[in-house]
Design a protein around this motif. Structure first.
Motif: not given
Length: 82
Positions: A5-8, A43, A61, A64-67, A69, A75
């Motif tokens: 799980v990718h995150n910011r 995760n 979202e 957190f993302s499955l792809e 960022f 952006e």
């Protein structure tokens, strides 16, 4: 095997000037857990991800993302990905 799980989280925490300790206390987690999440070593559970999003008043979202960022500069300034 678990999906990453990718995150910011680190970026948002820094932007809002919130310490790991303060966030952890607010969401009922250990401060080291917050660090593990930020580094992608753990995760978050669904309830923890939702609590973190609620704390920052952001949609889950946004944090957190499955792809992976896209970089925020892409952006904001509209650079297209190939």
């Amino acid at each position: 095997m678990s999906v990453q799980v990718h995150n910011r989280l680190a970026m948002v925490r820094a932007e809002r000037k919130v310490s790991r300790q303060r966030l952890a206390e607010a969401v009922g987690a250990h401060y080291q857990t917050i660090g593990y999440i930020e580094r992608g070593q753990y995760n978050p559970s669904l309830d923890l991800a939702l609590k973190i999003a609620e704390f920052f008043e952001l949609p889950v979202e946004a944090l957190f993302s499955l792809e992976p960022f896209r970089p925020l500069t892409d952006e904001i300034y509209g650079r297209k990905t190939s």
